[in-house]
Write a protein that holds these residues in place. Sequence first.
Motif, PDB file in Angstrom:
ATOM      1  N   GLU A 142      85.011  45.921  58.668  1.00  0.00           N
ATOM      2  CA  GLU A 142      84.858  47.200  57.954  1.00  0.00           C
ATOM      3  C   GLU A 142      83.730  47.209  56.933  1.00  0.00           C
ATOM      4  O   GLU A 142      83.574  48.156  56.173  1.00  0.00           O
ATOM      5  N   THR A 143      82.928  46.150  56.926  1.00  0.00           N
ATOM      6  CA  THR A 143      81.882  46.017  55.914  1.00  0.00           C
ATOM      7  C   THR A 143      80.494  45.989  56.536  1.00  0.00           C
ATOM      8  O   THR A 143      80.261  45.287  57.516  1.00  0.00           O
ATOM      9  N   SER A 144      79.586  46.774  55.979  1.00  0.00           N
ATOM     10  CA  SER A 144      78.179  46.731  56.373  1.00  0.00           C
ATOM     11  C   SER A 144      77.381  46.028  55.288  1.00  0.00           C
ATOM     12  O   SER A 144      77.791  45.988  54.118  1.00  0.00           O
ATOM     13  N   LEU A 145      76.232  45.487  55.690  1.00  0.00           N
ATOM     14  CA  LEU A 145      75.358  44.783  54.751  1.00  0.00           C
ATOM     15  C   LEU A 145      73.931  45.247  54.991  1.00  0.00           C
ATOM     16  O   LEU A 145      73.410  45.139  56.108  1.00  0.00           O
ATOM     17  N   ILE A 146      73.320  45.787  53.957  1.00  0.00           N
ATOM     18  CA  ILE A 146      71.951  46.309  54.035  1.00  0.00           C
ATOM     19  C   ILE A 146      71.088  45.532  53.054  1.00  0.00           C
ATOM     20  O   ILE A 146      71.477  45.324  51.902  1.00  0.00           O
ATOM     21  N   ALA A 147      69.919  45.083  53.508  1.00  0.00           N
ATOM     22  CA  ALA A 147      69.021  44.306  52.649  1.00  0.00           C
ATOM     23  C   ALA A 147      67.706  45.045  52.444  1.00  0.00           C
ATOM     24  O   ALA A 147      67.142  45.602  53.392  1.00  0.00           O
ATOM     25  N   VAL A 148      67.237  45.039  51.199  1.00  0.00           N
ATOM     26  CA  VAL A 148      65.899  45.520  50.856  1.00  0.00           C
ATOM     27  C   VAL A 148      65.121  44.300  50.384  1.00  0.00           C
ATOM     28  O   VAL A 148      65.497  43.669  49.392  1.00  0.00           O
ATOM     29  N   GLN A 149      64.068  43.947  51.105  1.00  0.00           N
ATOM     30  CA  GLN A 149      63.331  42.724  50.824  1.00  0.00           C
ATOM     31  C   GLN A 149      61.847  43.018  50.637  1.00  0.00           C
ATOM     32  O   GLN A 149      61.257  43.752  51.432  1.00  0.00           O
ATOM     33  N   GLY A 150      61.250  42.411  49.611  1.00  0.00           N
ATOM     34  CA  GLY A 150      59.823  42.573  49.384  1.00  0.00           C
ATOM     35  C   GLY A 150      59.518  42.804  47.925  1.00  0.00           C
ATOM     36  O   GLY A 150      60.417  43.064  47.109  1.00  0.00           O
ATOM     37  N   PRO A 151      58.236  42.719  47.550  1.00  0.00           N
ATOM     38  CA  PRO A 151      57.867  42.843  46.133  1.00  0.00           C
ATOM     39  C   PRO A 151      58.229  44.177  45.495  1.00  0.00           C
ATOM     40  O   PRO A 151      58.362  44.259  44.276  1.00  0.00           O
ATOM     41  N   ASN A 152      58.429  45.229  46.295  1.00  0.00           N
ATOM     42  CA  ASN A 152      58.789  46.538  45.736  1.00  0.00           C
ATOM     43  C   ASN A 152      60.292  46.804  45.775  1.00  0.00           C
ATOM     44  O   ASN A 152      60.739  47.906  45.467  1.00  0.00           O
ATOM     45  N   ALA A 153      61.076  45.790  46.149  1.00  0.00           N
ATOM     46  CA  ALA A 153      62.526  45.987  46.316  1.00  0.00           C
ATOM     47  C   ALA A 153      63.185  46.483  45.035  1.00  0.00           C
ATOM     48  O   ALA A 153      63.999  47.407  45.061  1.00  0.00           O
ATOM     49  N   GLU A 154      62.843  45.861  43.907  1.00  0.00           N
ATOM     50  CA  GLU A 154      63.489  46.250  42.644  1.00  0.00           C
ATOM     51  C   GLU A 154      63.181  47.703  42.295  1.00  0.00           C
ATOM     52  O   GLU A 154      64.081  48.461  41.907  1.00  0.00           O
ATOM     53  N   ALA A 155      61.929  48.108  42.432  1.00  0.00           N
ATOM     54  CA  ALA A 155      61.544  49.491  42.099  1.00  0.00           C
ATOM     55  C   ALA A 155      62.301  50.485  42.974  1.00  0.00           C
ATOM     56  O   ALA A 155      62.707  51.559  42.498  1.00  0.00           O
TER      57      ALA A 155
END
Length: 373
Positions: A142-155
Motif C-alpha cells: 500500500e506504499t509508494s516511493l517517489i524520489a527527486v534526485q539532483g542538485p535542484n532537488a531541495e529547491a
Amino acid sequence: MTENYTALYDEHKKAGASFTDFGGWQMPLKYTSELAEHHAVRKSAGLFDLSHMGEVWVTGPDAGAFLDYALAGKLSSIAVGKAKYSLICNEDGGIIDDLISYRRSDEKYLVVPNAGNAVTVAAALAERAAGFDVVVDDVSAETSLIAVQGPNAEAILLGLVPAGQHELVTGLKYYAAVEVEINGQTLLLARTGYTGEDGFEIYVPNADAPGLWEALLDLGAAHGLIPAGLACRDSLRLEAGMPLYGNELSLEGDPFAAGLGPVVALSKEGDFVGKAALAAKKEAGAGSTSGRKLVGLKGLGRRAARGHYPVLKDGNVVGEVTSGQPSPTLGYPVAMAYVDVALSEIGTVLEVDLRGKAEAFEVVALPFYKRAK
C-alpha cells in the motif's frame, strides 16, 4: 513470474515510458533518452518511481534489540530521525539483501528492502521476530516511493512544503528523515538516494502517489526536472560506486569481499544471524588477503565491459565484471568487478575479455564520480 504494477504505472504510460521487468515489476526503463535523463539528474533533477521497493515497519519495546539480531549492523545505536545502511544475511553469511532502516521513534523503525527481495526480507524478519516483543508489519503493497534526485532537488521540494516547514527540509542531513507537509499531506521525507547526487525520497500512500507525481513534475519543470527511468538509475549508481543486489551482492558473496566490512558489526553485544560465519570469513581474510575483492575498473580504450565478462591477467581469468557501461558523466568506460585480492591494488592494469577481444582496464578507487559539495 507475476507482473506487478506500481500506482504510477498510468503516469508512466502517459509520459511515453518504455517498460522493463525488474524484480517482477513493470517499471519505466526510460521515457525519452536515458542519456538525457542521466545528465538531468547530474545537472538539474530527475523524478523516479521507486514504488517497487519494500517497506516494513518494526515496532515494539524490543525493536532495536530485534533488528540488532536480525541484521548485520547495530541498529539500536541509530538516533531517532536518522537512517542506517545495513545487510540482512543468512546463517552462512550470504547476503539476502542490502537495505536502509530509518528510526522513527525509540520503538519504531522503517526497514526498506530492495524490490526483488522485499517479500523474502519481510518473511525473514517475521520469522526472526520470534521471542522478541515486536510487531513486523509489511506495508509494501500500500506504499509508494517517489524520489527527486539532483542538485535542484531541495529547491523543488521547497515549492511543495509550507514556508513554516522549509527549515525541516533545508536542515535535513544525509541519511535522515522527517515528517513534513508535502502537497498538503503529512508524509515521510528522507534525504537518501541511489544516484550520487543530493536528493530526497518520499513515502506516500498509493492513492495519493499520482497527485504527488504530477505536482512534482509541474513544479519541477522550471528547475529542469524530468521523469527518469531505471536505465539512468543504473548508470548513475554505477558512477557513484553503489552496489546493486544481484550484481555486486548475492547469497554467494560476502560483505568483506564487497567492501562492506564496516557494515558488519561483529563487536555488538549478543548474537545475530550469520555472526559466526561472518566472523570466520573475516578471520580467513576474505576481501583482504584471500579470495576476490570488489574493485573499480576504468577502461583505457573506448569499449565498455558488461556484467559477467571475464577479467584477465596475462591471459588467465582472475575475476569477473559485475556491472559495466560507458560513463555519461566521465566520458570513458567504467565497471565494477571482483578480482583476485593480489591484483586489487589501485593502478593495477588488467584486461577484460570483451567477447573475444581483450581490452585494458585499470583498477581505480571507488566511487568513480563524487559530486562537488
